[in-house]
Design a protein around this motif. Structure first.
Motif, mmCIF file in Angstrom:
data_model
loop_
_atom_site.group_PDB
_atom_site.id
_atom_site.type_symbol
_atom_site.label_atom_id
_atom_site.label_comp_id
_atom_site.label_asym_id
_atom_site.label_seq_id
_atom_site.Cartn_x
_atom_site.Cartn_y
_atom_site.Cartn_z
ATOM 1 N N GLY A 81 6.486 14.840 -51.544
ATOM 2 C CA GLY A 81 7.047 14.703 -50.158
ATOM 3 C C GLY A 81 5.691 15.724 -49.080
ATOM 4 N N ASP A 82 6.091 16.979 -50.113
ATOM 5 C CA ASP A 82 5.791 17.617 -48.569
ATOM 6 C C ASP A 82 3.948 17.126 -48.714
ATOM 7 O OD1 ASP A 82 7.623 19.077 -48.089
ATOM 8 O OD2 ASP A 82 6.882 21.582 -49.453
ATOM 9 N N VAL A 83 3.317 16.747 -49.595
ATOM 10 C CA VAL A 83 1.591 16.677 -48.609
ATOM 11 C C VAL A 83 2.238 15.353 -47.963
ATOM 12 C CG1 VAL A 83 0.371 15.841 -49.885
ATOM 13 C CG2 VAL A 83 1.381 17.575 -51.126
ATOM 14 N N LEU A 84 2.331 13.969 -48.403
ATOM 15 C CA LEU A 84 3.057 12.915 -48.220
ATOM 16 C C LEU A 84 3.098 13.164 -46.708
ATOM 17 C CD1 LEU A 84 4.598 10.462 -50.270
ATOM 18 C CD2 LEU A 84 1.928 11.022 -50.466
ATOM 19 N N GLY A 85 3.711 14.214 -46.084
ATOM 20 C CA GLY A 85 4.257 14.545 -44.731
ATOM 21 C C GLY A 85 3.330 15.515 -43.823
ATOM 22 N N MET A 86 2.547 16.084 -44.829
ATOM 23 C CA MET A 86 1.358 16.646 -43.834
ATOM 24 C C MET A 86 0.154 15.735 -43.570
ATOM 25 S SD MET A 86 0.175 18.906 -42.087
ATOM 26 C CE MET A 86 1.257 20.536 -42.561
ATOM 27 N N ALA A 87 -0.218 15.080 -44.979
ATOM 28 C CA ALA A 87 -1.019 13.554 -44.698
ATOM 29 C C ALA A 87 -0.400 12.706 -43.961
ATOM 30 C CB ALA A 87 -1.356 13.134 -46.031
ATOM 31 N N VAL A 88 0.481 12.238 -43.844
ATOM 32 C CA VAL A 88 1.066 11.481 -42.670
ATOM 33 C C VAL A 88 1.071 11.918 -40.968
ATOM 34 C CG1 VAL A 88 2.532 10.753 -41.024
ATOM 35 C CG2 VAL A 88 2.557 10.218 -43.544
ATOM 36 N N GLN A 89 1.108 13.221 -40.533
ATOM 37 C CA GLN A 89 0.817 14.365 -39.408
ATOM 38 C C GLN A 89 -0.504 14.088 -39.079
ATOM 39 O OE1 GLN A 89 -0.262 17.514 -39.381
ATOM 40 N NE2 GLN A 89 0.137 17.660 -36.634
ATOM 41 N N MET A 90 -1.091 14.967 -40.050
ATOM 42 C CA MET A 90 -2.661 14.680 -39.716
ATOM 43 C C MET A 90 -4.027 12.996 -40.059
ATOM 44 S SD MET A 90 -3.623 17.413 -39.535
ATOM 45 C CE MET A 90 -5.373 17.678 -39.398
ATOM 46 N N GLY A 91 -3.121 11.733 -40.486
ATOM 47 C CA GLY A 91 -3.990 10.525 -40.370
ATOM 48 C C GLY A 91 -2.763 9.969 -39.380
ATOM 49 N N GLY A 92 -1.858 9.779 -38.798
ATOM 50 C CA GLY A 92 -1.336 8.639 -38.442
ATOM 51 C C GLY A 92 -0.842 7.758 -39.377
ATOM 52 N N GLY A 93 -0.601 6.477 -38.468
ATOM 53 C CA GLY A 93 -0.250 5.809 -38.775
ATOM 54 C C GLY A 93 -0.242 4.722 -40.007
ATOM 55 N N PRO A 94 -2.168 4.722 -40.008
ATOM 56 C CA PRO A 94 -2.818 4.176 -41.460
ATOM 57 C C PRO A 94 -2.772 5.484 -42.418
ATOM 58 C CG PRO A 94 -4.406 4.443 -39.493
ATOM 59 C CD PRO A 94 -3.114 5.024 -39.262
ATOM 60 N N SER A 95 -2.349 6.329 -42.351
ATOM 61 C CA SER A 95 -1.734 7.370 -43.636
ATOM 62 C C SER A 95 -0.598 6.707 -44.028
ATOM 63 C CB SER A 95 -2.082 9.139 -43.196
ATOM 64 O OG SER A 95 -3.355 9.079 -42.848
ATOM 65 N N LEU A 96 1.009 6.801 -42.838
ATOM 66 C CA LEU A 96 2.132 6.492 -43.553
ATOM 67 C C LEU A 96 1.861 5.735 -44.288
ATOM 68 C CD1 LEU A 96 4.933 6.911 -42.804
ATOM 69 C CD2 LEU A 96 4.722 5.235 -41.110
ATOM 70 N N MET A 97 1.108 4.892 -44.175
ATOM 71 C CA MET A 97 0.593 3.576 -45.267
ATOM 72 C C MET A 97 0.645 3.259 -46.572
ATOM 73 S SD MET A 97 2.241 1.178 -43.234
ATOM 74 C CE MET A 97 2.877 1.721 -41.701
ATOM 75 N N TYR A 98 -0.618 4.569 -46.668
ATOM 76 C CA TYR A 98 -1.174 5.372 -47.718
ATOM 77 C C TYR A 98 -0.386 6.041 -47.667
ATOM 78 C CZ TYR A 98 -4.840 1.816 -47.465
ATOM 79 O OH TYR A 98 -5.273 0.187 -47.647
#
Length: 113
Positions: A81-98
């Motif tokens: 979950g922590d890694v996913l949160g950072m990925a979303v913070q760095m990549g925005g909407g597209p990273s949220l989907m992945y």
């Protein structure tokens, strides 16, 4: 299709490709082995890095493989979950989907939700 099946299907496709370009496959294998034998970081940390990159690059097959490896390396859903949160913070909407795909892969491969 469940993530175990997706991973198995991709492995089958990679085997076929590896027979077509064996020297490239061999070189990539050497590179992968060397990257996983880092001198300082443990394999779990390296898999978190790989998963973050897979999410940012939007590589669904990479997500499946690295989520699987992360679980085998002792990662937890909470750490994920922590890694996913950072990925979303760095990549925005597209990273949220992945990131959502990565969480679904975890839950499918390791029976959590």
């Amino acid at each position: 299709m469940d993530w175990k099946t997706k991973n198995a299907d991709m492995r089958d496709k990679l085997r076929v490709m590896n027979r077509t370009i064996p020297e490239i496959a061999k070189g990539f294998g050497v590179l992968s082995k060397a990257a996983k034998e880092a001198q300082v970081l443990d394999i779990k940390t390296l898999e978190f890095v790989a998963l973050g990159i897979a999410i940012a690059d939007r590589c669904e097959a990479c997500i499946g493989f690295h989520v699987e490896a992360l679980g085998k390396a002792g990662g937890t859903r909470e750490e994920l979950g922590d890694v996913l949160g950072m990925a979303v913070q760095m990549g925005g909407g597209p990273s949220l989907m992945y990131a959502a795909k990565a969480l679904a892969a975890w839950d499918d491969l390791f029976g959590e939700s």
